[in-house]
Design a protein around this motif. Sequence first.
Motif, PDB file in Angstrom:
ATOM      1  N   PRO A  38       0.827  -1.216   0.000  1.00 51.94           N
ATOM      2  CA  PRO A  38       0.000   0.000   0.000  1.00 51.94           C
ATOM      3  C   PRO A  38       0.859   1.262   0.000  1.00 51.94           C
ATOM      4  CG  PRO A  38       0.071  -0.998   2.192  1.00 51.94           C
ATOM      5  CD  PRO A  38       0.797  -1.927   1.280  1.00 51.94           C
ATOM      6  N   PRO A  80      -0.182   4.989   0.855  1.00 52.69           N
ATOM      7  CA  PRO A  80      -1.171   6.022   1.195  1.00 52.69           C
ATOM      8  C   PRO A  80      -0.879   7.370   0.530  1.00 52.69           C
ATOM      9  CG  PRO A  80      -0.319   4.939   3.187  1.00 52.69           C
ATOM     10  CD  PRO A  80       0.451   4.390   2.047  1.00 52.69           C
ATOM     11  N   GLU A 135      -2.461   7.564  -2.766  1.00 50.37           N
ATOM     12  CA  GLU A 135      -3.926   7.728  -2.675  1.00 50.37           C
ATOM     13  C   GLU A 135      -4.283   9.204  -2.499  1.00 50.37           C
ATOM     14  OE1 GLU A 135      -5.953   5.261  -3.203  1.00 50.37           O
ATOM     15  OE2 GLU A 135      -4.493   3.629  -3.111  1.00 50.37           O
ATOM     16  N   LEU A 136      -3.520   9.903  -1.649  1.00 54.87           N
ATOM     17  CA  LEU A 136      -3.774  11.339  -1.445  1.00 54.87           C
ATOM     18  C   LEU A 136      -3.553  12.101  -2.754  1.00 54.87           C
ATOM     19  CD1 LEU A 136      -1.836  11.800   1.933  1.00 54.87           C
ATOM     20  CD2 LEU A 136      -4.305  12.061   1.656  1.00 54.87           C
ATOM     21  N   ASN A 143      -6.275  11.528  -5.342  1.00 54.32           N
ATOM     22  CA  ASN A 143      -7.496  12.270  -4.985  1.00 54.32           C
ATOM     23  C   ASN A 143      -7.376  13.732  -5.395  1.00 54.32           C
ATOM     24  OD1 ASN A 143      -8.661  10.009  -3.915  1.00 54.32           O
ATOM     25  ND2 ASN A 143      -8.207  10.524  -1.780  1.00 54.32           N
ATOM     26  N   MET A 162       3.507  15.834  -3.192  1.00 52.31           N
ATOM     27  CA  MET A 162       2.762  16.436  -2.073  1.00 52.31           C
ATOM     28  C   MET A 162       3.224  17.876  -1.823  1.00 52.31           C
ATOM     29  SD  MET A 162       2.430  13.118   0.437  1.00 52.31           S
ATOM     30  CE  MET A 162       1.343  13.813   1.672  1.00 52.31           C
ATOM     31  N   LYS A 173       2.308  -2.891   7.134  1.00 49.88           N
ATOM     32  CA  LYS A 173       1.755  -3.077   5.783  1.00 49.88           C
ATOM     33  C   LYS A 173       0.216  -3.157   5.857  1.00 49.88           C
ATOM     34  CE  LYS A 173       2.276  -6.162   1.822  1.00 49.88           C
ATOM     35  NZ  LYS A 173       3.016  -7.258   1.223  1.00 49.88           N
ATOM     36  N   ASN A 228      -1.237   0.263   6.898  1.00 45.53           N
ATOM     37  CA  ASN A 228      -1.124   1.226   5.793  1.00 45.53           C
ATOM     38  C   ASN A 228      -2.160   0.938   4.708  1.00 45.53           C
ATOM     39  OD1 ASN A 228       0.866   3.355   6.082  1.00 45.53           O
ATOM     40  ND2 ASN A 228       2.369   1.707   6.303  1.00 45.53           N
ATOM     41  N   LYS A 229      -2.507  -0.333   4.576  1.00 41.56           N
ATOM     42  CA  LYS A 229      -3.558  -0.698   3.614  1.00 41.56           C
ATOM     43  C   LYS A 229      -4.892  -0.110   4.096  1.00 41.56           C
ATOM     44  CE  LYS A 229      -4.997  -4.723   0.905  1.00 41.56           C
ATOM     45  NZ  LYS A 229      -6.411  -4.876   1.170  1.00 41.56           N
ATOM     46  N   SER A 279      -4.833   3.574   3.504  1.00 44.20           N
ATOM     47  CA  SER A 279      -5.023   3.848   2.071  1.00 44.20           C
ATOM     48  C   SER A 279      -6.507   3.753   1.702  1.00 44.20           C
ATOM     49  CB  SER A 279      -4.244   2.848   1.216  1.00 44.20           C
ATOM     50  OG  SER A 279      -2.875   2.997   1.451  1.00 44.20           O
ATOM     51  N   ILE A 303      -8.402   6.789   2.961  1.00 40.80           N
ATOM     52  CA  ILE A 303      -8.108   7.968   2.136  1.00 40.80           C
ATOM     53  C   ILE A 303      -8.894   7.894   0.828  1.00 40.80           C
ATOM     54  CG2 ILE A 303      -6.290   9.128   0.810  1.00 40.80           C
ATOM     55  CD1 ILE A 303      -4.311   8.255   3.046  1.00 40.80           C
ATOM     56  N   ARG A 304      -8.940   6.686   0.281  1.00 44.30           N
ATOM     57  CA  ARG A 304      -9.643   6.486  -0.993  1.00 44.30           C
ATOM     58  C   ARG A 304     -11.155   6.701  -0.811  1.00 44.30           C
ATOM     59  NH1 ARG A 304      -8.394   1.398  -4.891  1.00 44.30           N
ATOM     60  NH2 ARG A 304      -6.298   1.955  -4.256  1.00 44.30           N
ATOM     61  N   LYS A 328     -11.990  10.312  -0.075  1.00 42.84           N
ATOM     62  CA  LYS A 328     -11.423  11.192  -1.095  1.00 42.84           C
ATOM     63  C   LYS A 328     -10.630  12.353  -0.482  1.00 42.84           C
ATOM     64  CE  LYS A 328     -14.768  10.156  -4.722  1.00 42.84           C
ATOM     65  NZ  LYS A 328     -13.852   9.290  -5.475  1.00 42.84           N
ATOM     66  N   ILE A 329      -9.747  12.018   0.423  1.00 38.23           N
ATOM     67  CA  ILE A 329      -8.980  13.036   1.154  1.00 38.23           C
ATOM     68  C   ILE A 329      -7.787  13.530   0.333  1.00 38.23           C
ATOM     69  CG2 ILE A 329      -7.531  13.426   3.224  1.00 38.23           C
ATOM     70  CD1 ILE A 329      -9.298  11.059   4.452  1.00 38.23           C
ATOM     71  N   GLU A 349      -4.760  12.938   7.916  1.00 40.21           N
ATOM     72  CA  GLU A 349      -4.205  11.867   7.072  1.00 40.21           C
ATOM     73  C   GLU A 349      -2.980  12.357   6.295  1.00 40.21           C
ATOM     74  OE1 GLU A 349      -7.336  12.783   7.234  1.00 40.21           O
ATOM     75  OE2 GLU A 349      -8.488  11.036   7.893  1.00 40.21           O
ATOM     76  N   TRP A 350      -3.103  13.590   5.748  1.00 43.16           N
ATOM     77  CA  TRP A 350      -1.991  14.171   4.972  1.00 43.16           C
ATOM     78  C   TRP A 350      -0.740  14.251   5.854  1.00 43.16           C
ATOM     79  CZ3 TRP A 350      -2.169  15.905  -0.222  1.00 43.16           C
ATOM     80  CH2 TRP A 350      -1.061  16.631  -0.661  1.00 43.16           C
ATOM     81  N   VAL A 386       0.780  10.809   6.707  1.00 39.90           N
ATOM     82  CA  VAL A 386       1.531  10.262   5.577  1.00 39.90           C
ATOM     83  C   VAL A 386       2.870  10.994   5.423  1.00 39.90           C
ATOM     84  CG1 VAL A 386       1.535  10.029   3.052  1.00 39.90           C
ATOM     85  CG2 VAL A 386      -0.511   9.422   4.346  1.00 39.90           C
ATOM     86  N   LEU A 401       6.684   9.577   5.331  1.00 40.02           N
ATOM     87  CA  LEU A 401       7.553   9.831   4.172  1.00 40.02           C
ATOM     88  C   LEU A 401       8.868  10.468   4.625  1.00 40.02           C
ATOM     89  CD1 LEU A 401       5.421  11.257   1.208  1.00 40.02           C
ATOM     90  CD2 LEU A 401       6.388   8.984   1.456  1.00 40.02           C
TER      91      LEU A 401
END
Lengths: 269, 132
Positions: free
Chosen positions: A115, A117, A120-121, A124, A262, B87, B90-91, B94, B97-98, B101-102, B109-110, B113, B117
Amino acid sequence: MVCELAYNHGVKTPKPILLETNSSIIGNPFYLMEKISGKANGRYVVKSPELAKIRKQLPKILAYELSKIHSIQPKELKDERLQQKLLGNTNLEKKNVAESAIKNVKIQIEKLPEPHPAMELIINWLEANQPETDEIVLVHGDFRTGNFMVTPEELTGIIDWEFAHFGDRHEDIAWLCVRDWRFGKLKLEAGGFATRQEFYEEYKKYFPQLDEKKVLFWEVMGNLRWAIGSVEQAERHILGLDRGIELASIGRRTCEMEWEAMRLVENAR
Amino acid sequence: MQDRPSANILLEAIADFLIKEILPITKDNDLLSYKTLVSWNMLEIISRELKYGEKFLTAELERLSSYLNKEDNFLTKTYQEKLELAKLWNKELSEKIREKKIFNPHSVEWNLVKLTLREKLEIANPKFLQGE
Protein backbone atom coordinates in the motif's frame (compact mmCIF):
# COMPACT_ATOMS: atom_id res chain seq x y z
CA MET A 1 6.13 4.71 -36.47
CA VAL A 2 5.96 7.78 -34.23
CA CYS A 3 9.57 8.90 -34.62
CA GLU A 4 9.11 8.82 -38.41
CA LEU A 5 6.06 11.06 -38.03
CA ALA A 6 8.11 13.47 -35.92
CA TYR A 7 11.07 13.30 -38.30
CA ASN A 8 8.81 14.12 -41.24
CA HIS A 9 7.50 17.15 -39.33
CA GLY A 10 11.01 18.52 -39.02
CA VAL A 11 11.66 17.47 -35.42
CA LYS A 12 15.37 17.03 -34.80
CA THR A 13 15.51 13.31 -34.18
CA PRO A 14 17.61 10.54 -35.75
CA LYS A 15 16.29 9.48 -39.15
CA PRO A 16 14.38 6.17 -38.83
CA ILE A 17 15.80 3.61 -41.25
CA LEU A 18 14.07 0.30 -40.64
CA LEU A 19 11.20 -1.11 -38.61
CA GLU A 20 11.27 -4.89 -38.21
CA THR A 21 8.10 -6.30 -36.67
CA ASN A 22 9.13 -9.93 -37.07
CA SER A 23 10.13 -11.16 -33.60
CA SER A 24 11.97 -14.22 -34.88
CA ILE A 25 15.05 -12.28 -36.03
CA ILE A 26 16.52 -11.11 -32.73
CA GLY A 27 13.76 -12.30 -30.37
CA ASN A 28 11.84 -9.01 -30.35
CA PRO A 29 10.63 -6.46 -32.90
CA PHE A 30 13.25 -3.73 -33.43
CA TYR A 31 14.00 -0.59 -35.39
CA LEU A 32 17.11 1.08 -36.69
CA MET A 33 17.81 4.79 -36.71
CA GLU A 34 20.56 6.96 -38.10
CA LYS A 35 23.56 7.22 -35.75
CA ILE A 36 23.97 10.69 -34.30
CA SER A 37 26.81 12.26 -32.33
CA GLY A 38 26.71 13.66 -28.80
CA LYS A 39 25.78 12.39 -25.36
CA ALA A 40 22.45 12.27 -23.50
CA ASN A 41 23.69 11.50 -19.95
CA GLY A 42 21.73 13.81 -17.63
CA ARG A 43 24.58 14.62 -15.24
CA TYR A 44 26.86 15.41 -18.17
CA VAL A 45 24.24 17.64 -19.82
CA VAL A 46 23.56 19.76 -16.72
CA LYS A 47 27.08 19.88 -15.27
CA SER A 48 29.81 19.51 -17.90
CA PRO A 49 31.84 22.74 -18.32
CA GLU A 50 32.33 21.95 -22.03
CA LEU A 51 28.56 22.30 -22.56
CA ALA A 52 28.30 25.73 -20.87
CA LYS A 53 27.62 27.54 -24.15
CA ILE A 54 25.03 25.14 -25.60
CA ARG A 55 23.30 24.84 -22.19
CA LYS A 56 22.38 28.53 -22.38
CA GLN A 57 20.73 27.92 -25.75
CA LEU A 58 18.81 24.83 -24.67
CA PRO A 59 15.59 26.60 -23.54
CA LYS A 60 15.26 28.21 -26.96
CA ILE A 61 16.23 25.09 -28.94
CA LEU A 62 14.12 22.65 -26.92
CA ALA A 63 11.06 24.94 -26.87
CA TYR A 64 11.29 25.09 -30.67
CA GLU A 65 11.63 21.31 -30.99
CA LEU A 66 8.77 20.74 -28.56
CA SER A 67 6.55 23.15 -30.48
CA LYS A 68 7.16 21.09 -33.64
CA ILE A 69 6.23 17.86 -31.83
CA HIS A 70 3.10 19.55 -30.47
CA SER A 71 2.10 20.76 -33.93
CA ILE A 72 1.27 17.15 -34.89
CA GLN A 73 -2.42 16.34 -34.52
CA PRO A 74 -4.25 12.97 -34.61
CA LYS A 75 -6.01 13.80 -37.89
CA GLU A 76 -2.62 13.84 -39.64
CA LEU A 77 -2.17 10.15 -39.00
CA LYS A 78 -3.49 8.06 -41.87
CA ASP A 79 -2.88 4.80 -40.02
CA GLU A 80 -6.06 4.44 -37.92
CA ARG A 81 -4.68 1.60 -35.83
CA LEU A 82 -1.65 3.68 -34.83
CA GLN A 83 -3.90 6.67 -34.17
CA GLN A 84 -6.02 4.61 -31.79
CA LYS A 85 -2.94 3.16 -30.10
CA LEU A 86 -1.56 6.66 -29.50
CA LEU A 87 -4.90 7.86 -28.15
CA GLY A 88 -5.30 4.99 -25.69
CA ASN A 89 -8.39 5.65 -23.53
CA THR A 90 -8.60 9.26 -24.66
CA ASN A 91 -11.64 10.13 -26.71
CA LEU A 92 -10.95 12.56 -29.57
CA GLU A 93 -14.30 14.33 -29.15
CA LYS A 94 -14.37 14.46 -25.33
CA LYS A 95 -10.67 15.35 -25.09
CA ASN A 96 -10.65 13.55 -21.72
CA VAL A 97 -6.86 13.39 -21.48
CA ALA A 98 -6.57 14.00 -17.71
CA GLU A 99 -9.41 11.59 -16.92
CA SER A 100 -7.80 8.91 -19.05
CA ALA A 101 -4.38 9.45 -17.40
CA ILE A 102 -5.96 9.18 -13.93
CA LYS A 103 -7.72 5.96 -14.91
CA ASN A 104 -4.42 4.48 -16.08
CA VAL A 105 -2.47 5.34 -12.91
CA LYS A 106 -5.28 3.98 -10.75
CA ILE A 107 -4.98 0.63 -12.54
CA GLN A 108 -1.21 0.69 -11.96
CA ILE A 109 -1.60 1.56 -8.25
CA GLU A 110 -4.02 -1.36 -7.81
CA LYS A 111 -1.30 -3.73 -9.02
CA LEU A 112 1.43 -2.52 -6.64
CA PRO A 113 2.55 -5.12 -4.10
CA GLU A 114 2.38 -2.77 -1.10
CA PRO A 115 0.00 0.00 0.00
CA HIS A 116 1.07 3.58 -0.73
CA PRO A 117 -1.17 6.02 1.20
CA ALA A 118 0.75 8.96 -0.31
CA MET A 119 -0.29 7.86 -3.81
CA GLU A 120 -3.93 7.73 -2.68
CA LEU A 121 -3.77 11.34 -1.45
CA ILE A 122 -2.11 12.46 -4.68
CA ILE A 123 -4.61 10.66 -6.92
CA ASN A 124 -7.50 12.27 -4.98
CA TRP A 125 -5.96 15.71 -5.57
CA LEU A 126 -5.51 14.94 -9.26
CA GLU A 127 -9.13 13.82 -9.58
CA ALA A 128 -10.36 17.03 -7.97
CA ASN A 129 -8.13 19.25 -10.11
CA GLN A 130 -8.46 17.82 -13.61
CA PRO A 131 -7.73 20.43 -16.27
CA GLU A 132 -9.45 20.50 -19.62
CA THR A 133 -7.40 19.85 -22.72
CA ASP A 134 -7.90 22.51 -25.39
CA GLU A 135 -6.30 20.57 -28.17
CA ILE A 136 -5.05 17.01 -28.48
CA VAL A 137 -1.51 16.93 -29.86
CA LEU A 138 1.39 14.51 -30.13
CA VAL A 139 3.16 14.30 -26.77
CA HIS A 140 6.69 12.88 -26.64
CA GLY A 141 5.89 11.34 -23.25
CA ASP A 142 9.48 11.27 -21.94
CA PHE A 143 10.72 14.74 -22.88
CA ARG A 144 13.43 15.36 -20.30
CA THR A 145 17.12 15.88 -19.74
CA GLY A 146 18.66 12.52 -20.52
CA ASN A 147 16.53 12.02 -23.62
CA PHE A 148 18.16 14.48 -25.97
CA MET A 149 21.68 14.26 -27.36
CA VAL A 150 24.00 17.25 -27.27
CA THR A 151 27.54 18.11 -28.29
CA PRO A 152 29.33 21.30 -27.18
CA GLU A 153 28.10 22.87 -30.45
CA GLU A 154 24.50 21.72 -30.86
CA LEU A 155 21.49 19.64 -29.92
CA THR A 156 21.84 16.63 -32.22
CA GLY A 157 18.55 14.85 -31.57
CA ILE A 158 15.53 14.05 -29.41
CA ILE A 159 15.45 10.33 -28.60
CA ASP A 160 13.40 7.69 -26.75
CA TRP A 161 9.96 7.90 -28.33
CA GLU A 162 8.45 4.78 -26.76
CA PHE A 163 6.08 6.74 -24.49
CA ALA A 164 4.80 9.03 -27.27
CA HIS A 165 1.02 9.40 -27.40
CA PHE A 166 -1.73 11.87 -28.19
CA GLY A 167 -2.44 14.05 -25.17
CA ASP A 168 -2.04 17.47 -23.60
CA ARG A 169 1.01 19.59 -24.46
CA HIS A 170 1.38 20.64 -20.81
CA GLU A 171 2.29 17.05 -19.98
CA ASP A 172 5.66 17.36 -21.81
CA ILE A 173 6.39 20.81 -20.35
CA ALA A 174 5.70 19.53 -16.84
CA TRP A 175 7.72 16.34 -17.28
CA LEU A 176 10.79 18.38 -18.27
CA CYS A 177 10.41 20.27 -14.96
CA VAL A 178 9.98 17.21 -12.70
CA ARG A 179 12.54 17.47 -9.91
CA ASP A 180 14.32 14.21 -10.67
CA TRP A 181 15.30 15.37 -14.15
CA ARG A 182 17.27 18.33 -12.82
CA PHE A 183 20.13 16.00 -11.90
CA GLY A 184 21.07 17.97 -8.79
CA LYS A 185 20.65 21.46 -10.30
CA LEU A 186 17.47 21.99 -8.28
CA LYS A 187 17.06 25.73 -8.82
CA LEU A 188 17.14 25.29 -12.58
CA GLU A 189 13.67 23.76 -12.58
CA ALA A 190 13.49 23.23 -16.34
CA GLY A 191 15.61 20.12 -16.76
CA GLY A 192 18.52 21.42 -14.66
CA PHE A 193 19.61 23.83 -17.41
CA ALA A 194 17.19 26.80 -17.15
CA THR A 195 14.69 28.39 -14.81
CA ARG A 196 11.08 27.46 -15.29
CA GLN A 197 10.22 30.96 -16.48
CA GLU A 198 13.05 31.01 -19.03
CA PHE A 199 11.70 27.85 -20.60
CA TYR A 200 8.06 28.99 -20.39
CA GLU A 201 8.90 32.27 -22.14
CA GLU A 202 10.58 30.43 -25.00
CA TYR A 203 7.67 28.00 -25.37
CA LYS A 204 5.13 30.84 -25.24
CA LYS A 205 6.62 32.19 -28.46
CA TYR A 206 4.86 29.26 -30.13
CA PHE A 207 1.95 28.79 -27.73
CA PRO A 208 1.12 31.96 -25.72
CA GLN A 209 -1.75 30.22 -23.87
CA LEU A 210 0.64 28.07 -21.79
CA ASP A 211 -1.25 27.55 -18.52
CA GLU A 212 0.84 27.18 -15.36
CA LYS A 213 -2.05 25.53 -13.50
CA LYS A 214 -2.16 22.84 -16.14
CA VAL A 215 1.61 22.41 -15.86
CA LEU A 216 1.15 21.95 -12.10
CA PHE A 217 -1.46 19.22 -12.62
CA TRP A 218 0.80 17.37 -15.06
CA GLU A 219 3.86 17.83 -12.85
CA VAL A 220 2.04 16.26 -9.89
CA MET A 221 0.91 13.51 -12.29
CA GLY A 222 4.50 13.14 -13.56
CA ASN A 223 5.84 12.65 -10.06
CA LEU A 224 3.11 10.12 -9.30
CA ARG A 225 3.84 8.22 -12.51
CA TRP A 226 7.55 8.15 -11.73
CA ALA A 227 6.82 7.04 -8.14
CA ILE A 228 4.78 4.13 -9.55
CA GLY A 229 7.49 3.47 -12.14
CA SER A 230 10.15 3.23 -9.45
CA VAL A 231 8.12 0.60 -7.57
CA GLU A 232 7.58 -1.34 -10.80
CA GLN A 233 11.27 -1.21 -11.72
CA ALA A 234 12.32 -2.48 -8.29
CA GLU A 235 9.74 -5.28 -8.60
CA ARG A 236 11.39 -6.42 -11.83
CA HIS A 237 14.55 -6.97 -9.82
CA ILE A 238 12.77 -8.53 -6.82
CA LEU A 239 10.85 -10.98 -9.03
CA GLY A 240 14.00 -11.79 -11.01
CA LEU A 241 12.55 -10.60 -14.33
CA ASP A 242 15.42 -8.20 -14.92
CA ARG A 243 18.11 -8.09 -12.27
CA GLY A 244 20.44 -5.13 -11.82
CA ILE A 245 21.83 -2.85 -9.20
CA GLU A 246 20.09 0.23 -10.64
CA LEU A 247 16.68 -1.46 -10.64
CA ALA A 248 17.23 -2.73 -7.10
CA SER A 249 18.14 0.70 -5.78
CA ILE A 250 15.33 2.62 -7.48
CA GLY A 251 12.62 1.23 -5.17
CA ARG A 252 13.96 3.22 -2.25
CA ARG A 253 13.51 6.41 -4.27
CA THR A 254 9.71 6.13 -4.48
CA CYS A 255 9.29 8.32 -1.38
CA GLU A 256 11.20 11.15 -3.11
CA MET A 257 8.62 11.44 -5.89
CA GLU A 258 5.71 11.05 -3.44
CA TRP A 259 7.16 13.82 -1.25
CA GLU A 260 7.70 16.10 -4.25
CA ALA A 261 4.14 15.60 -5.53
CA MET A 262 2.76 16.44 -2.07
CA ARG A 263 5.05 19.47 -1.81
CA LEU A 264 3.74 20.74 -5.16
CA VAL A 265 0.15 20.35 -3.93
CA GLU A 266 0.93 22.16 -0.65
CA ASN A 267 2.52 25.06 -2.51
CA ALA A 268 -0.42 25.25 -4.92
CA ARG A 269 -2.83 26.46 -2.24
CA MET B 1 25.72 -11.70 20.14
CA GLN B 2 28.22 -11.48 17.31
CA ASP B 3 31.86 -10.58 17.72
CA ARG B 4 33.15 -7.17 16.79
CA PRO B 5 33.11 -5.36 14.36
CA SER B 6 29.42 -4.45 14.27
CA ALA B 7 27.38 -4.74 11.08
CA ASN B 8 27.59 -0.96 10.68
CA ILE B 9 31.38 -0.96 10.87
CA LEU B 10 31.54 -3.78 8.31
CA LEU B 11 29.32 -1.77 5.97
CA GLU B 12 31.46 1.32 6.43
CA ALA B 13 34.54 -0.74 5.52
CA ILE B 14 32.92 -1.88 2.25
CA ALA B 15 31.71 1.65 1.48
CA ASP B 16 35.21 3.01 2.06
CA PHE B 17 36.70 0.34 -0.18
CA LEU B 18 34.26 1.18 -3.01
CA ILE B 19 34.89 4.91 -2.85
CA LYS B 20 38.62 4.93 -2.22
CA GLU B 21 39.83 1.93 -4.21
CA ILE B 22 37.21 0.97 -6.81
CA LEU B 23 35.75 4.30 -7.93
CA PRO B 24 39.11 5.78 -9.04
CA ILE B 25 39.79 2.84 -11.39
CA THR B 26 36.32 3.15 -13.02
CA LYS B 27 36.77 6.78 -14.06
CA ASP B 28 37.01 5.91 -17.77
CA ASN B 29 33.82 3.87 -17.68
CA ASP B 30 30.78 6.08 -16.97
CA LEU B 31 28.38 3.19 -16.39
CA LEU B 32 30.68 1.27 -14.06
CA SER B 33 31.49 4.44 -12.18
CA TYR B 34 27.77 5.19 -11.80
CA LYS B 35 27.00 1.65 -10.61
CA THR B 36 29.82 1.89 -8.05
CA LEU B 37 28.28 5.08 -6.68
CA VAL B 38 24.82 3.47 -6.61
CA SER B 39 26.29 0.53 -4.68
CA TRP B 40 28.00 2.85 -2.21
CA ASN B 41 24.75 4.72 -1.77
CA MET B 42 22.85 1.48 -1.07
CA LEU B 43 25.37 0.58 1.65
CA GLU B 44 24.71 3.98 3.23
CA ILE B 45 20.96 3.25 3.14
CA ILE B 46 21.45 -0.12 4.85
CA SER B 47 23.66 1.49 7.46
CA ARG B 48 21.03 4.15 8.27
CA GLU B 49 18.29 1.51 8.29
CA LEU B 50 20.24 -0.55 10.83
CA LYS B 51 20.53 2.54 13.01
CA TYR B 52 17.05 4.04 12.72
CA GLY B 53 14.82 1.45 10.99
CA GLU B 54 13.18 -0.07 14.05
CA LYS B 55 12.78 3.29 15.82
CA PHE B 56 10.98 4.76 12.78
CA LEU B 57 8.89 1.64 12.28
CA THR B 58 7.71 1.76 15.90
CA ALA B 59 6.89 5.46 15.58
CA GLU B 60 4.90 4.75 12.39
CA LEU B 61 2.96 1.95 14.14
CA GLU B 62 2.19 4.25 17.07
CA ARG B 63 0.74 6.87 14.71
CA LEU B 64 -1.24 4.31 12.71
CA SER B 65 -2.50 2.59 15.86
CA SER B 66 -3.75 5.89 17.24
CA TYR B 67 -5.38 6.95 13.94
CA LEU B 68 -7.01 3.57 13.30
CA ASN B 69 -7.98 3.01 16.97
CA LYS B 70 -6.06 -0.25 17.23
CA GLU B 71 -5.47 -1.96 20.54
CA ASP B 72 -2.71 -4.38 19.49
CA ASN B 73 0.37 -4.39 21.67
CA PHE B 74 2.89 -4.25 18.85
CA LEU B 75 5.84 -3.38 21.10
CA THR B 76 6.39 -7.05 21.97
CA LYS B 77 6.33 -8.16 18.33
CA THR B 78 9.43 -9.08 16.32
CA TYR B 79 10.76 -6.69 13.68
CA GLN B 80 9.30 -8.85 10.91
CA GLU B 81 5.89 -8.94 12.63
CA LYS B 82 5.97 -5.16 12.99
CA LEU B 83 6.69 -4.83 9.26
CA GLU B 84 3.69 -7.03 8.42
CA LEU B 85 1.49 -4.99 10.76
CA ALA B 86 2.65 -1.72 9.21
CA LYS B 87 1.76 -3.08 5.78
CA LEU B 88 -1.71 -4.12 6.99
CA TRP B 89 -2.45 -0.81 8.72
CA ASN B 90 -1.12 1.23 5.79
CA LYS B 91 -3.56 -0.70 3.61
CA GLU B 92 -6.39 0.33 5.95
CA LEU B 93 -5.16 3.93 5.89
CA SER B 94 -5.02 3.85 2.07
CA GLU B 95 -8.60 2.53 1.91
CA LYS B 96 -9.84 5.29 4.23
CA ILE B 97 -8.11 7.97 2.14
CA ARG B 98 -9.64 6.49 -0.99
CA GLU B 99 -13.16 6.18 0.46
CA LYS B 100 -13.21 9.69 1.94
CA LYS B 101 -11.42 11.19 -1.10
CA ILE B 102 -8.98 13.04 1.15
CA PHE B 103 -6.42 15.43 -0.34
CA ASN B 104 -6.46 18.43 2.00
CA PRO B 105 -2.89 19.27 3.10
CA HIS B 106 -4.31 20.34 6.50
CA SER B 107 -5.92 16.96 7.14
CA VAL B 108 -4.78 14.48 9.79
CA GLU B 109 -4.21 11.87 7.07
CA TRP B 110 -1.99 14.17 4.97
CA ASN B 111 0.23 14.92 7.97
CA LEU B 112 0.32 11.28 9.02
CA VAL B 113 1.53 10.26 5.58
CA LYS B 114 4.09 13.07 5.43
CA LEU B 115 5.64 12.07 8.76
CA THR B 116 6.16 8.55 7.47
CA LEU B 117 7.55 9.83 4.17
CA ARG B 118 9.98 12.04 6.10
CA GLU B 119 11.22 9.01 8.03
CA LYS B 120 11.59 7.00 4.81
CA LEU B 121 13.65 9.84 3.35
CA GLU B 122 15.79 10.09 6.50
CA ILE B 123 16.93 6.57 5.66
CA ALA B 124 16.74 6.50 1.86
CA ASN B 125 18.14 9.94 1.07
CA PRO B 126 18.50 12.48 3.91
CA LYS B 127 20.06 15.02 1.50
CA PHE B 128 16.70 15.21 -0.28
CA LEU B 129 15.18 16.91 2.77
CA GLN B 130 17.82 19.62 2.99
CA GLY B 131 16.20 22.98 2.44
CA GLU B 132 12.71 21.68 3.28
